[in-house]
Design an enzyme around this catalytic site. Structure first.
Site, PDB file in Angstrom:
ATOM      1  CE  LYS A 107     -12.449  -3.457  -2.682  1.00  0.00           C
ATOM      2  NZ  LYS A 107     -11.188  -3.340  -1.955  1.00  0.00           N
TER       3      LYS A 107
HETATM    4  P1  NAD Z   1      -2.957  -6.649  -8.774  1.00  0.00           P
HETATM    5  O1  NAD Z   1      -3.871  -6.758  -9.811  1.00  0.00           O
HETATM    6  O2  NAD Z   1      -1.603  -5.875  -8.781  1.00  0.00           O
HETATM    7  O3  NAD Z   1      -2.348  -8.426  -8.679  1.00  0.00           O
HETATM    8  C1  NAD Z   1      -2.957  -9.433  -8.414  1.00  0.00           C
HETATM    9  C2  NAD Z   1      -2.225 -10.551  -9.094  1.00  0.00           C
HETATM   10  O4  NAD Z   1      -2.707 -11.821  -8.959  1.00  0.00           O
HETATM   11  C3  NAD Z   1      -1.346 -10.582 -10.333  1.00  0.00           C
HETATM   12  O5  NAD Z   1      -0.243 -10.801 -10.259  1.00  0.00           O
HETATM   13  C4  NAD Z   1      -2.072 -11.618 -11.251  1.00  0.00           C
HETATM   14  O6  NAD Z   1      -1.480 -12.290 -12.254  1.00  0.00           O
HETATM   15  C5  NAD Z   1      -2.363 -12.646 -10.084  1.00  0.00           C
HETATM   16  N1  NAD Z   1      -3.507 -13.751  -9.955  1.00  0.00           N
HETATM   17  C6  NAD Z   1      -4.718 -13.671 -10.635  1.00  0.00           C
HETATM   18  N2  NAD Z   1      -5.243 -14.934 -10.688  1.00  0.00           N
HETATM   19  C7  NAD Z   1      -4.409 -15.694 -10.203  1.00  0.00           C
HETATM   20  C8  NAD Z   1      -4.365 -17.118  -9.870  1.00  0.00           C
HETATM   21  N3  NAD Z   1      -5.383 -17.860 -10.172  1.00  0.00           N
HETATM   22  N4  NAD Z   1      -3.367 -17.796  -9.451  1.00  0.00           N
HETATM   23  C9  NAD Z   1      -2.031 -16.831  -9.215  1.00  0.00           C
HETATM   24  N5  NAD Z   1      -2.269 -15.676  -9.428  1.00  0.00           N
HETATM   25  C10 NAD Z   1      -3.395 -14.988  -9.897  1.00  0.00           C
HETATM   26  O7  NAD Z   1      -4.163  -6.763  -7.475  1.00  0.00           O
HETATM   27  P2  NAD Z   1      -3.536  -6.377  -5.886  1.00  0.00           P
HETATM   28  O8  NAD Z   1      -3.621  -4.925  -5.779  1.00  0.00           O
HETATM   29  O9  NAD Z   1      -1.957  -7.084  -5.579  1.00  0.00           O
HETATM   30  O10 NAD Z   1      -4.395  -6.982  -5.197  1.00  0.00           O
HETATM   31  C11 NAD Z   1      -4.240  -8.617  -4.964  1.00  0.00           C
HETATM   32  C12 NAD Z   1      -5.382  -9.029  -3.639  1.00  0.00           C
HETATM   33  O11 NAD Z   1      -5.039  -7.949  -2.551  1.00  0.00           O
HETATM   34  C13 NAD Z   1      -6.938  -8.637  -4.073  1.00  0.00           C
HETATM   35  O12 NAD Z   1      -7.759  -9.499  -3.327  1.00  0.00           O
HETATM   36  C14 NAD Z   1      -6.999  -7.219  -3.324  1.00  0.00           C
HETATM   37  O13 NAD Z   1      -8.260  -7.039  -2.915  1.00  0.00           O
HETATM   38  C15 NAD Z   1      -6.167  -7.253  -2.136  1.00  0.00           C
HETATM   39  N6  NAD Z   1      -5.658  -5.807  -1.903  1.00  0.00           N
HETATM   40  C16 NAD Z   1      -4.813  -5.149  -2.347  1.00  0.00           C
HETATM   41  C17 NAD Z   1      -4.803  -3.577  -1.690  1.00  0.00           C
HETATM   42  C18 NAD Z   1      -3.613  -2.777  -2.409  1.00  0.00           C
HETATM   43  O14 NAD Z   1      -3.633  -1.795  -1.908  1.00  0.00           O
HETATM   44  N7  NAD Z   1      -3.270  -3.252  -3.654  1.00  0.00           N
HETATM   45  C19 NAD Z   1      -5.036  -3.676  -0.488  1.00  0.00           C
HETATM   46  C20 NAD Z   1      -5.930  -4.349   0.264  1.00  0.00           C
HETATM   47  C21 NAD Z   1      -6.181  -5.587  -0.464  1.00  0.00           C
END
Ligand code: NAD
Length: 419
Positions: A107
């Site tokens: 990561k």
């Molecule tokens: P992203 O940046 O697209 O979305 C994150 C969202 O969370 C945003 O809408 C933001 O406003 C919101 N957020 C932040 N703090 C918050 C809070 N306190 N309360 C409510 N909402 C809040 O990110 P993503 O890619 O969707 O990733 C989100 C999670 O999923 C992370 O933990 C990431 O590691 C995990 N993840 C993502 C992927 C992927 O392919 N995108 C894959 C595996 C895991």
């Protein structure tokens, strides 16, 4: 991560210890699986638009390579820390093992709030990071991917920087690229899709009806909003969603796609005109719903909040959204938690398909990608529930770690140790 929050790296180590208690593996081998093999820490010097020099701290953690090349995303966030990156890289090891794809875990992250910078500045920061990473990455060594606040754009820049410096074409050096740059059909939806598939299998396993179920989704980015509309397509009611601006609620269900269109237009979910109510985002986590999907960042539910959680089932789209003490409280309260390393593994699974397609220079249809993803997630779900029943472990997270750690240990034992 603020000072009083759980340290995600300690959470990871605790999760490994919890599972190790159910495994017949030597303590010294388990100890090896609790620490990254290598952590790179950098300070990138980058020209800013106003002529000044920006300094950005960046990390890449290569946790374990017993099952294949290090694999994992790159996060851009002001809260990135060395321990967070180490934890996230460890979760990748066990995620790849639980869905049985031939990768280890890695990561990366940069301490940056991208909304403070122009696109040209973000490109220079990304290319500078890619240049520093160049000796370590490669399609057979370490393969980055998107994470929070990074996407196709950043992956395309990393690929281009790497290929230019190496004087080669090697699209498999990163995944999550745009289709034109060698990406895969189905990659953008993959994480939300595995969250939906895990929720579907979980409801089926628990004898619960998805049709008409009430669902709350915390975080409305890539993972959250796609999980929301795919779960809605199964007949569930998305009663609440949130982002960093707050939460919106509608008793009869929100239209998940329409909320996203509104967020795209305005920048946030709050203010959505068809909502009955709005509240601070913590309120969403304690709603009395059939299914809660945390899809924001780690430590969303800690030991203080866990006693107030009223959801029946939690499916973790985010990485590490529950602290270990929250996990214990929810296990005692019979809340069924289906862990991140299964539920959000769709992203890395379709990254694997992208990498396979890149290496073969032969590209699949979206239908084939989705079918293969479903096969991997359903099979991993079955392995997890079999372990849960046969080993008498306390919860599904421990079951997932037992399955995953055993696979990594088997690879380590078969490979042998280079002294
Ligand atoms: P992203 O940046 O697209 O979305 C994150 C969202 O969370 C945003 O809408 C933001 O406003 C919101 N957020 C932040 N703090 C918050 C809070 N306190 N309360 C409510 N909402 C809040 O990110 P993503 O890619 O969707 O990733 C989100 C999670 O999923 C992370 O933990 C990431 O590691 C995990 N993840 C993502 C992927 C992927 O392919 N995108 C894959 C595996 C895991």
């Amino acid at each position: 991560m603020s000072g009083d929050e759980a340290n995600p790296f300690e959470s990871l180590q605790e999760q490994i210890d919890d599972a190790a208690a159910y495994l017949d593996v030597r303590d010294d081998v388990i100890d090896r699986l609790k620490h990254p093999e290598r952590v790179l820490e950098l300070n990138l010097s980058v020209d800013m638009d106003d002529g000044s020099l920006g300094r950005f701290t960046a990390f890449r953690s290569e946790f374990n390579g017993d099952r294949g090349p290090y694999k994992g995303g790159i996060r851009y966030h002001p809260g990135v820390t060395r321990d967070e990156v180490k934890a996230l890289s460890g979760w990748m090891v066990y995620k790849c093992a639980v869905v049985d794809i031939p990768y280890g875990g890695g990561k990366g992250g940069i301490v940056i709030d991208p909304s403070d910078y122009s696109e040209a500045e973000i490109e220079r920061v990304t290319r500078s990071f890619a240049e520093e990473l160049r000796p370590f990455i490669g399609e057979d060594t370490d393969i980055p991917a998107p994470d929070v606040n990074t996407g196709q754009r950043e992956m395309n820049w990393i690929k281009d920087t790497y290929e230019t410096l190496e004087n080669t074409t090697e699209p498999g050096v990163v995944t999550g690229k745009s289709l034109e740059a060698g990406g895969s059909e189905g990659r953008v939806e993959a994480t939300g899709r595995s969250t939906m598939l895990t929720a579907r299998e979980a409801f089926d396993y628990l004898g619960k009806e998805m049709d008409g179920a009430s669902v709350a989704v915390q975080g409305y980015g890539n993972a959250g909003h796609i999980a929301a509309y795919l779960i809605e397509d199964l007949g569930a009611n998305i009663v609440a969603v949130s982002d960093s601006s707050g939460a919106v609620y509608a008793e009869d269900g929100l239209d998940a796609r329409d909320v996203k269109a509104y967020k795209n237009e305005t920048g946030s979910v709050t203010g959505y005109p068809d909502a009955d109510e709005e509240f601070a985002n913590e309120g969403l986590l304690t709603l009395d719903v059939d299914l809660l999907v945390p899809a924001a960042l780690e430590n969303a539910i800690d030991g203080d909040l866990a006693p107030d959680v009223e959801a029946d089932v939690i499916v973790e789209a985010a990485n590490g959204p529950l602290t270990p003490d929250a996990d214990d409280i929810l296990t005692d309260a019979d809340v069924h938690v289906f862990p991140d390393i299964l539920a959000n593994a769709g992203g890395v699974t379709v990254s694997y398909f992208e990498w396979v397609q890149n290496r073969q220079r032969f590209y699949w249809t979206e239908e084939r990608v989705n079918e293969e993803l479903e096969r991997h997630i359903v099979s991993a779900f079955d392995d997890l529930t079999t372990c849960y029943e046969e080993r008498d472990v306390p919860n599904f997270r421990t079951a997932a770690y037992v399955v995953a750690i055993q696979r990594v240990v088997d690879a380590f034992s078969d490979n042998g140790n280079w002294p």
